[in-house]
Design an enzyme around this catalytic site. Structure first.
Site, PDB file in Angstrom:
ATOM      1  N   ARG A 173     -14.712  15.326 -26.647  1.00  0.00           N
ATOM      2  CA  ARG A 173     -13.198  15.069 -26.943  1.00  0.00           C
ATOM      3  C   ARG A 173     -12.340  16.277 -27.387  1.00  0.00           C
ATOM      4  NH1 ARG A 173     -13.919  11.126 -23.452  1.00  0.00           N
ATOM      5  NH2 ARG A 173     -15.092   9.436 -24.317  1.00  0.00           N
ATOM      6  N   ASN A 215     -21.892  11.665 -32.986  1.00  0.00           N
ATOM      7  CA  ASN A 215     -22.847  11.155 -31.869  1.00  0.00           C
ATOM      8  C   ASN A 215     -23.959  12.335 -32.106  1.00  0.00           C
ATOM      9  OD1 ASN A 215     -21.735   8.787 -30.681  1.00  0.00           O
ATOM     10  ND2 ASN A 215     -20.331  10.246 -29.464  1.00  0.00           N
ATOM     11  N   LYS A 294     -22.455   7.418 -37.915  1.00  0.00           N
ATOM     12  CA  LYS A 294     -22.073   6.395 -36.822  1.00  0.00           C
ATOM     13  C   LYS A 294     -23.345   5.680 -36.580  1.00  0.00           C
ATOM     14  CE  LYS A 294     -20.487   6.433 -31.958  1.00  0.00           C
ATOM     15  NZ  LYS A 294     -19.489   7.291 -31.061  1.00  0.00           N
ATOM     16  N   GLU A 298     -21.910   2.641 -29.845  1.00  0.00           N
ATOM     17  CA  GLU A 298     -22.017   3.473 -28.411  1.00  0.00           C
ATOM     18  C   GLU A 298     -23.304   4.065 -28.269  1.00  0.00           C
ATOM     19  OE1 GLU A 298     -18.432   6.013 -28.981  1.00  0.00           O
ATOM     20  OE2 GLU A 298     -17.045   4.191 -28.150  1.00  0.00           O
ATOM     21  N   ARG A 331     -19.471   4.848 -41.038  1.00  0.00           N
ATOM     22  CA  ARG A 331     -18.605   4.328 -40.047  1.00  0.00           C
ATOM     23  C   ARG A 331     -18.181   3.096 -39.914  1.00  0.00           C
ATOM     24  NH1 ARG A 331     -17.679   7.205 -35.055  1.00  0.00           N
ATOM     25  NH2 ARG A 331     -15.477   7.760 -35.321  1.00  0.00           N
ATOM     26  N   ARG A 348     -12.903  -6.875 -28.849  1.00  0.00           N
ATOM     27  CA  ARG A 348     -13.400  -5.756 -29.395  1.00  0.00           C
ATOM     28  C   ARG A 348     -12.764  -5.491 -30.936  1.00  0.00           C
ATOM     29  NH1 ARG A 348     -13.772   0.341 -26.792  1.00  0.00           N
ATOM     30  NH2 ARG A 348     -13.432   1.450 -28.772  1.00  0.00           N
ATOM     31  N   LYS A 372     -11.392   3.279 -38.570  1.00  0.00           N
ATOM     32  CA  LYS A 372     -10.423   4.007 -37.565  1.00  0.00           C
ATOM     33  C   LYS A 372      -9.013   3.313 -38.076  1.00  0.00           C
ATOM     34  CE  LYS A 372     -13.113   5.517 -33.948  1.00  0.00           C
ATOM     35  NZ  LYS A 372     -13.016   5.942 -32.487  1.00  0.00           N
ATOM     36  N   ASP A 377      -9.141   1.896 -30.720  1.00  0.00           N
ATOM     37  CA  ASP A 377      -9.851   3.396 -30.784  1.00  0.00           C
ATOM     38  C   ASP A 377      -8.597   4.397 -30.433  1.00  0.00           C
ATOM     39  OD1 ASP A 377     -11.438   5.580 -30.392  1.00  0.00           O
ATOM     40  OD2 ASP A 377     -12.276   4.632 -28.615  1.00  0.00           O
ATOM     41  N   GLU A 399      -9.482   6.781 -40.970  1.00  0.00           N
ATOM     42  CA  GLU A 399     -10.015   7.698 -40.034  1.00  0.00           C
ATOM     43  C   GLU A 399      -8.670   7.944 -38.949  1.00  0.00           C
ATOM     44  OE1 GLU A 399     -13.818   7.946 -38.511  1.00  0.00           O
ATOM     45  OE2 GLU A 399     -13.074   8.627 -36.452  1.00  0.00           O
ATOM     46  N   GLU A 405      -7.246  12.697 -27.778  1.00  0.00           N
ATOM     47  CA  GLU A 405      -8.014  11.994 -26.768  1.00  0.00           C
ATOM     48  C   GLU A 405      -7.123  11.064 -25.905  1.00  0.00           C
ATOM     49  OE1 GLU A 405     -11.347   9.606 -28.253  1.00  0.00           O
ATOM     50  OE2 GLU A 405     -11.956   8.989 -26.276  1.00  0.00           O
ATOM     51  N   GLU A 524       4.546   7.549 -25.691  1.00  0.00           N
ATOM     52  CA  GLU A 524       4.414   5.968 -25.422  1.00  0.00           C
ATOM     53  C   GLU A 524       5.270   5.354 -24.549  1.00  0.00           C
ATOM     54  OE1 GLU A 524       5.909   3.599 -28.660  1.00  0.00           O
ATOM     55  OE2 GLU A 524       4.405   2.155 -28.659  1.00  0.00           O
TER      56      GLU A 524
HETATM   57  C1  GCV Z   1     -17.492  10.502 -30.953  1.00  0.00           C
HETATM   58  C2  GCV Z   1     -14.354   7.019 -28.797  1.00  0.00           C
HETATM   59  C3  GCV Z   1     -14.564   8.284 -28.037  1.00  0.00           C
HETATM   60  C4  GCV Z   1     -15.857   8.717 -28.264  1.00  0.00           C
HETATM   61  C5  GCV Z   1     -16.373   8.929 -29.803  1.00  0.00           C
HETATM   62  C6  GCV Z   1     -15.928   7.649 -30.329  1.00  0.00           C
HETATM   63  C7  GCV Z   1     -16.130   7.297 -31.823  1.00  0.00           C
HETATM   64  O1  GCV Z   1     -15.228   5.817 -28.062  1.00  0.00           O
HETATM   65  O2  GCV Z   1     -14.279   8.183 -26.745  1.00  0.00           O
HETATM   66  O3  GCV Z   1     -15.984  10.036 -27.863  1.00  0.00           O
HETATM   67  O4  GCV Z   1     -17.496   9.371 -30.021  1.00  0.00           O
HETATM   68  O5  GCV Z   1     -14.661   7.086 -30.255  1.00  0.00           O
HETATM   69  O6  GCV Z   1     -15.323   7.268 -32.764  1.00  0.00           O
HETATM   70  O7  GCV Z   1     -17.359   7.586 -32.416  1.00  0.00           O
END
Ligand code: GCV
Length: 694
Positions: A173, A215, A294, A298, A331, A348, A372, A377, A399, A405, A524
């Site tokens: 991103r 990740n 994390k 995902e 996280r 979700r 977050k 997201d 966060e 993104e 927006e």
């Molecule tokens: C780093 C979203 C983003 C992912 C990101 C994820 C996260 O899904 O698209 O790229 O991964 O958030 O915050 O872990």
């Protein structure tokens, strides 16, 4: 006694060659550098201040003197215009705070620690000439004015990969070129830009940074062990500006790099492995900040694989770091990304709450649960995550996402400070209760947490791809220090520092405000409406695709059908998410009448002809806002062509912004046309003004 400046800590002109200086161009230091300055104190961060002042005075003809303490300062020397002094502190200013005052026509900055002196130095840089104006400096009646950060840890997370990932690229991103730290599997050899970056960040108040993506793939997992040297080298560039280094680690590291058969948090060998790993990191990096994790999210490994809770997982790492004072940012972004889109009961938005609320009170003291700001997201509009309200016995980090993104990917102008200001100022418990920023600061628990953001910077010559996106990075640091700041005032600071040569009576300031102040709401208006979110192209997330995620396992649906649109998250008939808020907000979100319009489709599934509070119907609102939003972008792009703008910002910035505005005009029209046509076809309701293509 005039000391020599002990270390070459200041960014070199060489390192900056061809790179835009962002908010620290040499001119930003003129007011200080043309005066006589005395720096008193000793220590690495005092050295940084001293080197900064030496450089500024050399450039602008002032004089800088340095001494370890007032007694050692030159007797008989002319009194300085500015004194930056490390003094024994009574603790009021904390480690990072400082006092500033005007005494006998001189400006004095006092701090109890080196970090405070550094922040005080950048404070007077921001003030410029006003730092020497009795009316602008000091508190009421000339009393020393105290500045201290609202939140102790103000951290940037870099989603930078060491290897170029086949899907995620070098920076996940990232819209600003490559990583400042990593290049095609290796640490960058030349880290001078990292030093410059640290300097820019320190000037905003940021004091912590994570050097790799949350990740964590195989190569990145090795940063914890046999590639630790790379982290040590980066930390050496960040340290002179008071920024502590943190590392994202894989929960499966004991297997991936340790060769164990398990990563079970209750396994003795696993515990021992983490202790040894943390000991080795701290031996190499005594000021190491800690781990970011994390887990079970995902595709990342986590404690669920062993039937353990996230408290078990986080505490395992926390125990390993505790003897060294390190923290774990764990996280809360945990949800099922393989959900069945046919199942309308799974939501979700509920996931983080349902996973973590039962764990409140079970985390070690050095675990910071990183949440977050919204429950989904980083969409252009979300309510504030109720997880922040339900963990009174847990340290929290909120966060934010500076990298754009879902807000235009640094092709679109989208000044995010107004959105963050709103989220950080949100109060769950009415006017008397703490704000979200207050909760992150420790709130009622007095347990300090963090404000964290995903960085938008890379090796692009303008740092952030879109030059105006620099303001987002700047604003995050400033709001993390002082969340109550007015976004427009922060933008003024950024303009003053970044474009010091712009004529004060010229059109730049007004043009930038016209372009940027309302750009979040403008974005927006032409993208996903009324809080419904997503509608972006799957994968890269740029541009419109209304049904792109509708029949996927990702849990991000709008449920538009022939009768209506939106997600029913009420307790009465929906997923129950509205009920996860403290009573006042739960009732408000539950109620179709009282739910704020901008979040209507986040909380309710409504007919297209449902009336908003302004009397418009949902579908007419979509037609109108999309037409207006796209038209406003055309007008914003025209403003950039006003006489005097190119001269004020320089040709390179002007051209880059112009190029991005062209793309924004194209993209906004695409959003408008797809969204309006989609909803016309679904609803069959014509646009009252006849603008929509069938
Ligand atoms: C780093 C979203 C983003 C992912 C990101 C994820 C996260 O899904 O698209 O790229 O991964 O958030 O915050 O872990």
């Amino acid at each position: 006694m005039t000391a020599t400046v002990r270390a070459a800590v200041v960014a070199s002109d060489d390192a900056l060659a061809g790179v835009h200086p962002a908010w620290l161009p040499p001119e930003a230091f003129r007011a200080l550098g043309s005066r006589s300055v005395l720096v008193l104190g000793a220590g690495p961060l005092v050295d940084t201040v001293a080197a900064e002042m030496a450089g500024a005075c050399e450039r602008f003809g002032g004089s800088a003197r340095f001494a370890p303490d007032p007694d050692a300062a030159e007797d008989g020397a002319a009194p300085a215009d500015l004194v930056l002094e490390l003094t024994p502190s009574d603790g009021t200013a904390g480690d990072e705070g400082f006092f500033v005052e005007r005494v006998d026509g001189r400006t004095r900055v006092r701090a109890g620690g080196g970090a405070g002196l550094l922040h005080g130095f950048f404070h007077v840089v921001r003030l410029g000439e006003r730092a020497f104006d009795d009316r602008a400096v000091g508190g009421p009646g000339g009393a020393p004015q105290l500045h201290r950060p609202a939140v102790a840890r103000r951290m940037l997370d870099h989603w930078d990969n060491v290897d170029v990932h086949p899907v995620r690229g070098q920076v996940e991103r990232g819209y600003s070129g490559g990583s400042l730290f990593w290049e095609a599997g290796r640490r960058r050899r030349d880290l001078r830009r990292v030093r410059d970056y640290a300097r820019l960040l320190a000037a905003t108040g940021i004091n912590a940074l994570t050097v790799n993506n949350v990740n964590v793939a195989r190569t990145e997992a090795h940063l914890l062990t046999d590639r630790l040297d790379d982290v040590v080298a980066i930390a050496a560039e960040l340290r002179p500006y008071g920024i502590r280094t943190h590392l994202s680690v894989s929960f499966a590291a004991p297997i991936v790099v340790g060769g164990l058969a398990t990563a079970d948090p209750l396994d003795d060998q696993v515990r021992e492995w983490w202790h040894e790993a943390a000991d080795a990191v701290h031996a190499a990096l005594p000021d190491f900040g800690g781990f970011v994790v994390k887990a079970d999210s995902e595709g990342q490994p986590g404690p669920f694989a062993y039937g353990r809770s996230h408290a078990d997982g986080a505490n395992l790492l926390a125990d390993a770091l505790a003897p060294h004072g390190g923290v774990v940012h764990w996280r809360a972004f945990v949800y099922n990304h393989r959900q069945d889109w046919r199942d309308r009961t799974t939501d979700r938005a509920n996931a983080a709450y349902d996973h973590f609320a039962p764990l409140d009170g079970l985390f070690r003291d050095n675990v910071v649960l990183q949440v977050k700001h919204g429950p989904i997201d980083f969409q252009v509009r979300e309510p504030v995550s109720p997880v922040i309200a339900v963990m009174p016995r847990t340290r929290l980090a909120v966060e934010l996402q500076v990298t754009q993104e879902y807000t235009g990917q640094q092709q679109h102008v989208c000044y995010l400070a107004p959105m963050w200001r709103e989220a950080l100022g949100f109060r769950f418990w009415g006017d008397a209760g703490p704000t979200v920023a207050g909760v992150a600061a420790g709130g009622p628990t007095e347990r300090g947490g963090s404000l964290v953001a995903v960085s938008n910077a890379g090796d692009d010559p303008f740092w952030t791809g879109h030059p105006l996106a620099q303001a987002n990075l700047y604003a995050f640091g400033r709001l993390a220090w002082a969340p109550e700041l007015d976004p427009a005032a922060v933008l003024d600071e950024w303009i003053d520092l970044t474009f010091p040569d712009a004529p004060p009576d010229g059109p730049l300031r007004e043009t930038l405000h016209a372009l940027m102040d309302g750009s979040w709401l403008r974005y927006e208006r032409y993208t996903a409406p009324l809080g419904v979110g997503f509608m972006v192209r799957p994968g890269h997330h740029y541009g419109p695709d209304v049904d792109g995620y509708e029949y996927t396992p990702w849990g991000t649906y709008h449920f538009a059908d022939r009768d209506g649109v939106g997600v029913d998250r009420t307790v009465a008939t929906g997923t129950g998410f509205a009920g996860r808020y403290p009573a006042g907000w739960a009732q408000r979100y539950e109620s179709l009448d009282r739910c704020p319009d901008e979040l209507l489709l986040f909380f309710h599934h409504v007919p297209y002809e449902h009336r908003l509070h302004d009397g418009s119907t949902v579908v007419q609102h979509i037609y109108d806002t999309h037409a207006e939003g796209a038209q406003e972008v055309v007008e914003a792009a025209e403003l950039w062509e006003r006489p005097g703008i190119a001269e004020a910002v320089g040709a390179a910035v002007h051209e880059r912004v112009r190029e991005r505005l062209r793309e924004q005009v194209r993209s906004a029209a695409e959003w408008r046309d797809q969204l309006c046509t989609y909803f016309y076809r679904k609803s069959g309701v014509p646009d009252a003004h006849g603008r929509v293509h069938p």
